[in-house]
Design a protein around this motif. Structure first.
Motif, mmCIF file in Angstrom:
data_model
loop_
_atom_site.group_PDB
_atom_site.id
_atom_site.type_symbol
_atom_site.label_atom_id
_atom_site.label_comp_id
_atom_site.label_asym_id
_atom_site.label_seq_id
_atom_site.Cartn_x
_atom_site.Cartn_y
_atom_site.Cartn_z
ATOM 1 N N ARG A 182 6.670 12.221 8.112
ATOM 2 C CA ARG A 182 6.033 10.903 8.809
ATOM 3 C C ARG A 182 6.639 9.696 9.904
ATOM 4 O O ARG A 182 7.756 9.512 9.733
ATOM 5 N N PRO A 183 5.281 9.972 10.347
ATOM 6 C CA PRO A 183 5.975 8.260 11.135
ATOM 7 C C PRO A 183 6.285 6.928 10.443
ATOM 8 O O PRO A 183 6.228 7.134 9.545
ATOM 9 N N ASP A 184 7.851 6.809 11.055
ATOM 10 C CA ASP A 184 7.900 5.010 10.429
ATOM 11 C C ASP A 184 6.878 4.313 10.380
ATOM 12 O O ASP A 184 6.251 3.726 9.463
ATOM 13 N N TRP A 185 5.754 4.015 11.135
ATOM 14 C CA TRP A 185 4.769 3.249 11.612
ATOM 15 C C TRP A 185 3.909 3.725 10.276
ATOM 16 O O TRP A 185 3.243 2.474 10.113
ATOM 17 N N TRP A 186 3.954 4.379 10.280
ATOM 18 C CA TRP A 186 2.789 5.297 9.077
ATOM 19 C C TRP A 186 3.373 5.321 8.192
ATOM 20 O O TRP A 186 2.634 4.478 6.966
ATOM 21 N N GLN A 187 4.391 5.265 7.484
ATOM 22 C CA GLN A 187 5.312 4.958 6.390
ATOM 23 C C GLN A 187 4.227 2.775 6.080
ATOM 24 O O GLN A 187 4.086 2.855 5.113
ATOM 25 N N LEU A 188 5.057 2.219 7.292
ATOM 26 C CA LEU A 188 4.789 0.818 7.400
ATOM 27 C C LEU A 188 3.503 0.556 6.584
ATOM 28 O O LEU A 188 2.850 0.188 6.167
ATOM 29 N N ALA A 189 2.751 1.533 7.540
ATOM 30 C CA ALA A 189 1.736 0.868 7.821
ATOM 31 C C ALA A 189 0.549 1.379 6.033
ATOM 32 O O ALA A 189 -0.095 0.395 5.729
ATOM 33 N N GLU A 190 1.573 2.199 5.614
ATOM 34 C CA GLU A 190 0.658 2.585 4.371
ATOM 35 C C GLU A 190 1.176 2.365 2.956
ATOM 36 O O GLU A 190 0.852 1.237 1.855
ATOM 37 N N VAL A 191 2.167 1.321 3.267
ATOM 38 C CA VAL A 191 2.456 0.405 2.679
ATOM 39 C C VAL A 191 2.171 -0.465 2.610
ATOM 40 O O VAL A 191 1.821 -1.792 1.611
ATOM 41 N N GLY A 192 1.563 -1.243 3.887
ATOM 42 C CA GLY A 192 1.107 -2.517 4.095
ATOM 43 C C GLY A 192 -0.507 -2.191 3.659
ATOM 44 O O GLY A 192 -0.561 -3.508 2.410
ATOM 45 N N ARG A 193 -1.057 -1.282 3.377
ATOM 46 C CA ARG A 193 -2.577 -1.563 2.781
ATOM 47 C C ARG A 193 -1.744 -1.566 1.523
ATOM 48 O O ARG A 193 -2.820 -1.759 0.519
ATOM 49 N N CYS A 194 -1.210 -0.552 0.589
ATOM 50 C CA CYS A 194 -0.801 -0.344 -0.937
ATOM 51 C C CYS A 194 -0.726 -2.462 -0.720
ATOM 52 O O CYS A 194 -0.980 -2.068 -2.322
ATOM 53 N N MET A 195 -0.188 -2.779 -0.614
ATOM 54 C CA MET A 195 0.526 -4.610 -0.625
ATOM 55 C C MET A 195 -0.560 -4.836 -0.447
ATOM 56 O O MET A 195 -0.885 -6.121 -1.347
ATOM 57 N N GLY A 196 -2.208 -4.600 0.249
ATOM 58 C CA GLY A 196 -3.598 -5.321 -0.692
ATOM 59 C C GLY A 196 -3.715 -6.638 1.152
ATOM 60 O O GLY A 196 -4.175 -6.532 1.504
ATOM 61 N N PHE A 197 -2.697 -5.371 1.931
ATOM 62 C CA PHE A 197 -3.298 -5.530 3.451
ATOM 63 C C PHE A 197 -4.022 -5.084 3.958
ATOM 64 O O PHE A 197 -3.391 -4.326 5.896
ATOM 65 N N ALA A 198 -4.915 -3.920 4.269
ATOM 66 C CA ALA A 198 -5.745 -3.020 4.634
ATOM 67 C C ALA A 198 -5.965 -3.507 5.627
ATOM 68 O O ALA A 198 -6.230 -2.326 6.412
ATOM 69 N N ALA A 199 -7.187 -4.516 5.341
ATOM 70 C CA ALA A 199 -7.690 -4.246 6.986
ATOM 71 C C ALA A 199 -6.309 -4.581 8.449
ATOM 72 O O ALA A 199 -7.251 -4.597 9.235
ATOM 73 N N ALA A 200 -5.924 -5.098 8.020
ATOM 74 C CA ALA A 200 -4.775 -5.356 8.973
ATOM 75 C C ALA A 200 -3.460 -4.562 9.650
ATOM 76 O O ALA A 200 -3.282 -4.367 10.044
ATOM 77 N N PHE A 201 -4.265 -2.817 8.792
ATOM 78 C CA PHE A 201 -3.397 -2.331 8.799
ATOM 79 C C PHE A 201 -3.609 -0.986 9.274
ATOM 80 O O PHE A 201 -3.853 0.145 8.455
ATOM 81 N N THR A 202 -4.773 -0.815 10.042
ATOM 82 C CA THR A 202 -6.180 0.243 10.186
ATOM 83 C C THR A 202 -5.497 1.693 11.358
ATOM 84 O O THR A 202 -6.216 2.281 10.961
ATOM 85 N N HIS A 203 -4.757 1.127 11.973
ATOM 86 C CA HIS A 203 -4.650 1.631 12.934
ATOM 87 C C HIS A 203 -4.184 3.738 12.737
ATOM 88 O O HIS A 203 -3.257 3.383 11.750
#
Length: 885
Positions: free
Chosen positions: A470-491
């Motif tokens: 998977r793309p690196d940006w996707w991995q990071l965004a998914e972790v951001g969502r899991c950490m409770g920042f879902a609204a900021a990582f909707t890309h």
């Protein structure tokens, strides 16, 4: 159906356009994009061989936890949980990201946003710290911004090009081609190469200044003092657009010519000639790279160079200016999004509360890191002492590339939680990961990169994502969502990330910052897919523009003026009785970083197949080292074993060793294990070019060379170096003992079945042993042993892996290690693009080809990337000299 995709090369910062062609059968071929303004169709040997590096051998294809296969949900949940727990228990500075110039800008942007905006720490740094951070610091001190003022065409428009700390021919080959072509068209153009070694770049130089290590500040200080004394400065430019001139000149004038000669290692006559050439030439471009940056005085070197251009007003106009040559494919893109620990996105400053507030409001972040994070060397110190408890490493291999690499490896190994995102499963760093995440590689990635002239280009996919990568940006965004920042990582796509990045660049800018691509803030998917190479700035509401900076001032310090920075000549890091040599590390022509990509290509491994040390003949003689001996190099931090290359291209007292080899390709060649963790106090960039070491002959009881159809395994040898070959692998070997059961050793190492018996011989008088194993007409493996470095026609021996051995004569030729009279040996590879060897070139010279062009017409050698032309010229000159004698 055949498909052609325009994309960008993943190697150096030149940023060449590439056209990838995928045939009906899935086969990939590559060629240069003639419409791309970085290369106009040219490619180097590495770019030309890209299609050879796309196999899935060794790929990481699914997430792993503790060495077992895992699903993405489980792996990402674990990463988020461990990072969140560390933050809750120890604060946000207990976690860190170590990222890479191999990431695309979109990956970099999400990593920076997550760490600095939502985790709330600036502990995100990049391997670009090892590459170009002194340029960043020098730019910011001089210009108030990290701005490269010029463009590649300035090299072609200049009347004088100064290359300092840059082996352009090998490290930025396409720019070397452009410069070489410009000089051929305008022979009156002058080129000066400033380098302790006589590299292949010096082949086109009018002047080679073999400067002492770290002598650059003294040289350019002397130049500034000369320009001021001779009246060659531009008083109007200085008065209208700069400050600090008098102080800079006062500092630069502290050494007279004899003292400058001592500090630089150059003669007074050489200094005067260089100063006069610079003084009397209006259109001057000074290009600099790692030889300047990788120094404890790297930032001062950069400012000493920039001072000379500011003082003469030779900046921002066609054919003029200081030019930083970026080492990595997207170091510039990383800098644009704040990838360094002391920067914010969109070239904003983490130290400025206004900039922090702008970024916080744009992102809707709870807070933005309020102070710089840990730079690379300090980051791994913090890992070692336990301050950092969770570390995510992306697309880089710090166990090989960081200084004091053994200590870095121990730190990573001891870290409570390590995540590695990569495309390769087995690297020196990945072996210590608790979680491995499979990323996309070149040909699969989708995003943008920025090259050394501020040009943004697309990397487009033409291959399907393999396995579960998977793309690196996707991995990071998914972790951001899991950490409770879902609204900021909707890309949902890289296009969405690029649009956000572009919008941030123009947010409340109004011309106060150099980086602005807000003209693309509304870009959609189709427009992003079709995005053509663009050079920033491109503010919203403006037509696409090509722009140089600073011809009429408009710098980014609050007063709009540039700063000439007073710099002092550093005290040399001198060799001593215990460590009498000065080690310089760097790159070779055909390999890249830690070889995870180029190591897959047999063609790229053909030129230099094992790690080596360049040593001057008198130094070699004094140390009892002969050409092709093995050499042990030692510093207070580590040791390595490499092959001796005795050459007068190397200055006495200095050694050069490439930085590419690692534990996957050699037994003990991680050269950065020898390098001290000494850094520039301003930029934090390590000093990788000036390390006191000692050298001694490695005493082996036997030397060996082998070829094998299968990758050798569990190499039981005191020394080994492994390289890809057509049809298999080649191995250089050395052994501490000679009484092994060599038949059994071959069976284990080369996976030879018990029923297959070798042919060969042992000569107890000479100590020679030759074994060859065949299955039908096919050579499986051959081993050559000798008390001395093995004299075997290596290129020919390698070619036998793909030959048919249908009779006994052909088989015995293999054990002899040389072809019969009817089969010429091409010799060691000189031209990787066309696999042309030294013996072929020598034969062409004897047959009347007495110029590089004539050899190229006969053999094609030197007609593609051109990086071997200097070597071909050397062979021609050597042959003609011998003939004259």
């Amino acid at each position: 159906m055949t498909q052609e995709v325009k994309t960008t090369c993943p190697y150096c910062g030149v940023g060449c356009g590439v056209i990838a062609r995928v045939g009906d059968d899935g086969a990939v071929s590559v060629k240069g994009d003639p419409e791309h303004p970085a290369n106009f169709g040219r490619l180097c040997s590495k770019g030309s061989a890209l299609a050879e590096t796309l196999d899935l051998d060794g790929r990481l294809l699914h997430p792993e936890i503790g060495g077992r296969r895992a699903g993405w949900s489980e792996a990402l949940d674990l990463v988020a949980e461990r990072f969140s727990r560390s933050i809750a228990e120890h604060g946000p500075d207990s976690v860190a990201f170590y990222v890479s110039g191999q990431l695309l800008t979109e990956d970099y942007y999400i990593a920076n946003k997550l760490m600095k905006g939502f985790i709330g720490s600036a502990n995100i740094d990049t391997n670009s710290r090892l590459c170009m951070s002194s340029s960043v610091a020098g730019h910011r001190r001089a210009f108030g911004s990290d701005t490269v003022p010029g463009a590649y065409e300035d090299l072609e428009l200049a009347e004088l090009v100064v290359l300092t700390g840059s082996n352009l021919a090998w490290c930025h080959p396409v720019l070397y081609q452009r410069l070489s072509a410009a000089k051929a068209n305008r022979p009156e153009m002058k080129i000066v190469v400033i380098d302790p070694r006589r590299t292949m770049t010096a082949d086109i130089a009018d002047m080679h200044l073999a400067i002492a290590p770290d002598g650059d500040v003294a040289l350019f200080n002397g130049l500034l003092a000369h320009l001021a004394a001779s009246g060659a400065v531009d008083r109007n430019y200085i008065s209208n657009y700069t400050s600090g001139f008098d102080e800079a000149v006062a500092a630069a004038s502290r050494l007279d010519l004899p003292a400058l000669s001592t500090a630089t290692g150059l003669t007074v006559a050489q200094l005067r000639a260089f100063f006069r050439l610079f003084e009397t030439t209006e259109k001057v471009v000074t290009c600099y790279s790692q030889g300047v940056n990788q120094s404890a005085a790297g930032t001062d070197k950069v400012n000493a160079i920039i001072n000379c251009h500011l003082a003469t007003g030779r900046i921002g106009r066609p054919g003029m200016g200081p030019f930083s040559l970026t080492g990595q494919p997207n170091a510039m893109g990383g800098r644009e999004v704040g990838g360094l620990a002391n920067m914010l996105a969109a070239h904003m400053d983490i130290e400025k509360s206004l900039h922090r507030d702008q970024v916080r409001r744009f992102w809707g972040a709870p807070s933005v890191a309020s102070k710089p994070g840990l730079k690379a060397v300090d980051m791994f110190r913090a890992v070692a002492d336990g301050r950092i408890k969770a570390l995510w490493i992306m697309a880089t291999n710090p166990v090989v590339s960081m200084p004091d690499a053994d200590t870095v490896e121990a730190a990573i190994k001891a870290c409570p939680f390590v995540v590695v995102s990569d495309i390769v499963r087995d690297t020196d760093t990945a072996r210590h990961a608790h979680v491995l995440l499979p990323s996309l590689g070149w040909g699969e990635k989708d995003g943008t990169v920025t090259n050394s002239e501020r040009r943004i280009s697309r990397q487009r996919p033409f291959l399907a994502a393999p396995g579960e990568a998977r793309p690196d940006w996707w991995q990071l965004a998914e972790v951001g969502r899991c950490m409770g920042f879902a609204a900021a990582f909707t890309h949902g796509s890289p296009a969405e990330i690029f649009a956000e990045h572009a919008a941030l660049s123009g947010f409340e800018n109004e011309g106060r910052r150099d980086f602005d691509i807000s003209a693309h803030a509304e870009i959609d998917g189709p427009a992003y897919d079709g995005l053509r190479p663009l050079q920033w700035p491109q503010p919203q509401g403006s037509a696409p523009q090509k722009k140089r900076f600073f011809a009429e001032g408009a710098f980014y310090h609050p007063d709009g003026r540039a700063r000439l920075v007073a710099v002092e000549v550093p005290q040399p890091r001198s060799a001593n009785d215990a460590f009498p040599f000065t080690l310089n590390t760097g790159r070779v022509r055909d390999h890249w970083h830690t070889m995870t990509r180029t190591g897959k290509s047999a063609r790229l491994s053909g030129h230099l197949a094992e790690p080596f040390v360049e040593i001057h003949p008198r130094d070699a003689q004094g140390a009892g080292i002969s050409d092709a001996d093995l050499v042990t190099l030692e510093s207070p931090h580590g040791a390595a074993i490499v092959r001796a290359l005795v050459t007068d291209r190397q200055a006495e007292g200095n050694l050069f060793v490439p930085m590419h080899w690692n534990d996957q390709f050699a037994s003990k060649a991680r050269i950065d294990a020898l390098v001290a963790p000494v850094t520039d106090p301003v930029s934090g960039q390590p000093a990788s070019k000036n390390m006191p070491v000692r050298a001694s002959r490695f005493a082996a009881a036997a030397y060996g060379f082998a070829v094998s159809a299968r990758k050798p395994r569990e190499l039981d040898a005191a020394y080994w170096a492994l390289a890809r070959a057509e049809g298999g692998w080649r191995v250089e070997l050395a052994f501490a003992e000679t009484d092994a059961d060599w038949l059994d050793w071959c069976r284990k190492t080369f996976a030879i079945a018990a029923g297959i018996e070798p042919i060969g011989y042992t000569d107890r008088t000479s100590g020679e042993l030759r074994l060859a194993f065949f299955e039908g007409d096919r050579l499986l493996a051959s081993l050559f042993l000798s008390p001395r470095p093995v004299a075997v026609a290596r290129s020919w021996a390698v070619s036998q892996l793909g030959a048919s051995h249908h009779n006994l004569a052909k088989r015995f030729a293999v054990t002899a290690g040389r072809p019969g009279a009817d089969t010429p040996d091409p010799g060691a590879t000189v031209c990787s693009c066309f696999s042309v060897g030294v013996n072929q070139i020598t034969a062409a010279v004897r047959d009347g080809c007495h110029s590089v062009e004539a050899v190229g017409e006969r053999l094609s050698a030197g007609t593609n990337c051109g990086s071997c032309r200097a070597e071909i010229r050397g062979i021609i000159n050597g042959c003609l000299t011998l003939a004259a004698e």
